[in-house]
Every structure is written in C-alpha cells, then in structure tokens.
Design a protein around this motif. Structure first.
Motif, mmCIF file in Angstrom:
data_model
loop_
_atom_site.group_PDB
_atom_site.id
_atom_site.type_symbol
_atom_site.label_atom_id
_atom_site.label_comp_id
_atom_site.label_asym_id
_atom_site.label_seq_id
_atom_site.Cartn_x
_atom_site.Cartn_y
_atom_site.Cartn_z
ATOM 1 N N THR A 28 20.183 41.991 -12.013
ATOM 2 C CA THR A 28 20.663 40.655 -11.092
ATOM 3 C C THR A 28 20.439 41.031 -9.609
ATOM 4 N N ALA A 29 20.753 42.307 -9.339
ATOM 5 C CA ALA A 29 20.799 42.663 -7.880
ATOM 6 C C ALA A 29 19.211 42.407 -7.117
ATOM 7 N N PHE A 30 18.380 42.781 -8.049
ATOM 8 C CA PHE A 30 16.791 42.743 -7.655
ATOM 9 C C PHE A 30 16.436 41.572 -7.766
ATOM 10 N N GLN A 31 16.915 40.558 -8.630
ATOM 11 C CA GLN A 31 16.454 39.221 -8.591
ATOM 12 C C GLN A 31 17.079 38.411 -7.577
ATOM 13 N N ALA A 32 18.278 38.905 -6.942
ATOM 14 C CA ALA A 32 18.799 38.349 -5.838
ATOM 15 C C ALA A 32 18.076 38.408 -4.650
ATOM 16 N N SER A 50 24.394 58.475 -6.227
ATOM 17 C CA SER A 50 25.152 57.331 -5.464
ATOM 18 C C SER A 50 24.197 56.023 -5.073
ATOM 19 N N LEU A 51 24.932 54.945 -5.136
ATOM 20 C CA LEU A 51 24.030 53.679 -5.420
ATOM 21 C C LEU A 51 23.054 53.473 -4.391
ATOM 22 N N ASN A 52 23.363 53.844 -3.025
ATOM 23 C CA ASN A 52 22.306 53.443 -2.039
ATOM 24 C C ASN A 52 21.145 54.586 -2.222
ATOM 25 N N VAL A 53 21.368 55.932 -2.854
ATOM 26 C CA VAL A 53 20.213 56.691 -3.056
ATOM 27 C C VAL A 53 19.416 56.185 -4.251
ATOM 28 N N ILE A 55 19.137 53.027 -5.632
ATOM 29 C CA ILE A 55 18.283 51.909 -4.954
ATOM 30 C C ILE A 55 16.857 52.472 -4.481
ATOM 31 N N ALA A 56 17.195 53.256 -3.562
ATOM 32 C CA ALA A 56 16.056 53.835 -2.558
ATOM 33 C C ALA A 56 15.152 54.554 -3.286
ATOM 34 N N GLN A 57 15.430 55.190 -4.547
ATOM 35 C CA GLN A 57 14.551 55.817 -5.203
ATOM 36 C C GLN A 57 13.593 54.684 -6.410
ATOM 37 N N LEU A 58 14.502 53.750 -6.688
ATOM 38 C CA LEU A 58 13.876 52.689 -7.590
ATOM 39 C C LEU A 58 12.763 51.676 -6.800
ATOM 40 N N ALA A 59 13.145 51.654 -5.373
ATOM 41 C CA ALA A 59 12.383 50.887 -4.606
ATOM 42 C C ALA A 59 11.836 51.448 -3.409
ATOM 43 N N PRO A 60 11.159 52.577 -3.130
ATOM 44 C CA PRO A 60 11.150 53.306 -1.943
ATOM 45 C C PRO A 60 10.188 52.653 -0.806
ATOM 46 N N GLU A 61 9.688 51.285 -1.402
ATOM 47 C CA GLU A 61 9.067 50.568 -0.248
ATOM 48 C C GLU A 61 9.932 49.707 0.709
ATOM 49 N N LEU A 62 11.132 49.568 0.080
ATOM 50 C CA LEU A 62 12.187 48.843 0.691
ATOM 51 C C LEU A 62 12.818 49.438 1.989
ATOM 52 N N ASP A 63 13.177 48.749 2.855
ATOM 53 C CA ASP A 63 13.829 49.242 4.277
ATOM 54 C C ASP A 63 15.235 49.387 3.988
ATOM 55 N N GLU A 64 16.046 49.862 4.919
ATOM 56 C CA GLU A 64 17.444 50.240 4.680
ATOM 57 C C GLU A 64 18.346 48.746 4.565
ATOM 58 N N LYS A 65 17.935 47.997 5.362
ATOM 59 C CA LYS A 65 18.677 46.548 4.978
ATOM 60 C C LYS A 65 18.634 45.966 3.860
ATOM 61 N N VAL A 67 17.755 47.530 1.141
ATOM 62 C CA VAL A 67 18.437 48.569 -0.018
ATOM 63 C C VAL A 67 19.992 47.946 0.045
ATOM 64 N N GLY A 68 20.422 47.932 1.163
ATOM 65 C CA GLY A 68 22.032 47.550 1.452
ATOM 66 C C GLY A 68 22.307 46.375 0.766
ATOM 67 N N ARG A 69 21.410 45.144 1.121
ATOM 68 C CA ARG A 69 21.663 43.886 0.203
ATOM 69 C C ARG A 69 21.675 44.218 -1.411
ATOM 70 N N ILE A 70 20.798 44.804 -1.708
ATOM 71 C CA ILE A 70 20.587 45.232 -3.180
ATOM 72 C C ILE A 70 21.976 45.970 -3.812
ATOM 73 N N VAL A 71 22.467 46.693 -2.993
ATOM 74 C CA VAL A 71 23.571 47.564 -3.308
ATOM 75 C C VAL A 71 24.886 46.577 -3.367
ATOM 76 N N GLU A 72 24.814 45.651 -2.355
ATOM 77 C CA GLU A 72 25.969 44.582 -2.435
ATOM 78 C C GLU A 72 25.857 43.676 -3.446
ATOM 79 N N ALA A 73 24.574 43.197 -4.044
ATOM 80 C CA ALA A 73 24.469 42.470 -4.911
ATOM 81 C C ALA A 73 24.808 43.362 -6.444
ATOM 82 N N TYR A 74 24.501 44.434 -6.470
ATOM 83 C CA TYR A 74 24.847 45.223 -7.635
ATOM 84 C C TYR A 74 26.195 45.287 -7.548
ATOM 85 N N LYS A 75 27.056 45.462 -6.692
ATOM 86 C CA LYS A 75 28.603 45.637 -6.871
ATOM 87 C C LYS A 75 28.988 44.417 -7.081
ATOM 88 N N GLY A 76 28.439 43.245 -6.651
ATOM 89 C CA GLY A 76 29.050 41.853 -6.854
ATOM 90 C C GLY A 76 28.642 41.561 -8.431
#
Length: 221
Positions: A28-32, A50-53, A55-65, A67-76
């Motif tokens: 769901t988070a990645f689709q968002a 930890s979630l931010n770490v 996500i960054a490992q799953l998608a190393p091409e993404l920037d910090e922002k 990654v942060g949006r995916i973290v929040e979508a995952y939590k949601g």
C-alpha cells in the motif's frame, strides 16, 4: 542467591507472525507513491530494521523525502489494520513458553523490536502480553538494529549483566545486535530470515518449546 537473568525477545517473526500485515502495508505504501512494490521476499528480508532504514534499503534510489512519505503511508496502512482490530497471531507455543519463564523468580523478560511504541502496545494489548515484560525497547528511541542500543538499554533498566542475558530473534539483525551487546543469542527457525542467515547465533531452535531447555544450557556453562 541466583543472579538475575534476562531474556530479550524480538517481536515480528519471533513472537508474532506479522508477515501478512507487513507485506500488505508495504504494498500500500509503495503504491501511494505510484511505485512498484518490492517483492515479498525482499520485504521480509528487512523486517526488524527501523522503518526508515528498511524503506531506504528496499528502494535505495529514493531521496529522503520520498522515503519519509512511504514511511508515513506504511504507518497509515498499519493504523487502518489496527483500527479494524486485526492483530498478528502469536506463533504456536509462544504463550506457553512465556508463561513458563514467568514462573522463575530469577528470570526477567523484555522485548527489543523495530516496531514503534504504538505498534508494540497494540500487539501486547491484543494478546495480553504486557504482564510478561519489564523492559520494552522500540524503534522510536534507538538506532536501527543491529546497533546494540536496545539491548544495552534493556540491561541498564534491569540491572542484569550481559553474561546473564540472551537475545531471541529470527533475523541476522537480532543476532548481530545481541553479539554487539555481549549477550547470548538464540535464533529461531520459524521467522523471516531463514536458518541459513542465522550464522551469528549461539544456538538455533526450530520450535518454541525448545527455548527453556536451550536457556538452561546457556546458563549452565
């Protein structure tokens, strides 16, 4: 008088089988973000971080922002599942072993998890487990595993020495964290990394019922 002993449990993949919820929330988070979700085996490979770490490992091409949006979508997504009262199930034998260990006056128990405080509270409350644990270390307050901070904090809170403590977990992150903190390590074969990745474990067990005997062997040395 016997020295106090401490058994520290990981949660996801060790006490509870949360893979269904984790994979669904990650998808769901990645689709968002209009991104292709990572393969299920890749998602399970980062459980415990930890979630931010993670996500960054799953998608190393993404920037910090991003990654942060995916973290929040995952939590949601996880919040939605919590609101629907859908707790992850305990593994077979987990409750019986916790009950048995709790009968020993010289054994304390704790958890060290990549979950947030809110996520851990939900699991403990859903299964009535809070009564077992005297120390609870969560991702909100520590560097990601395998940094030893969680175990070190658990030792400090309980006053138990490292030689009298054991980390129980299903991932290489748990085993490396325990070793870095100087405690014993027991890997469980029913979790997400597979036995082949638990090479840093002092012992590996394939059913919960084997844990009490394994702890006795560790502490009898």
């Amino acid at each position: 008088m016997s020295a106090l002993r401490l058994v520290i449990f990981d949660v996801d993949g060790t006490l509870v089988d949360s893979q269904g919820h984790i994979k669904a929330a990650m998808e769901t988070a990645f689709q968002a973000e209009n991104l292709t979700p990572p393969a299920p085996e890749a998602v399970l490979g980062i459980v415990g971080l930890s979630l931010n770490v993670a996500i960054a490992q799953l998608a190393p091409e993404l920037d910090e922002k991003a990654v942060g949006r995916i973290v929040e979508a995952y939590k949601g997504s996880f919040s939605t599942m919590r609101a629907a009262d859908m707790p992850s199930p305990l593994y077979p034998g987990a409750l019986d072993v916790l009950e048995g260990l709790a009968q020993n006056d010289d054994v304390l128990m704790g958890v060290a998890t990549g979950k947030s405080r809110r996520g851990l509270d939900h699991i403990l409350d859903a299964h009535g487990l809070k009564r077992f644990f005297v120390t609870e270390q969560v991702a909100d307050h520590h560097p990601s595993k395998p940094h030893p901070s969680m175990v070190q904090a658990a030792l400090a809170e309980t006053g138990v020495s490292a030689r009298d403590a054991v980390m129980i977990g299903d991932t290489s992150f748990d085993m490396d964290m325990g070793r870095a903190a100087g405690v014993g390590t027991v890997g469980v074969g029913w979790g997400y990394h597979g036995v082949e990745r638990l090479t840093a474990a002092d012992h590996v067990i394939d059913e919960f019922q084997a844990l009490p005997g394994t702890l006795e062997r560790i502490w009898s040395v």
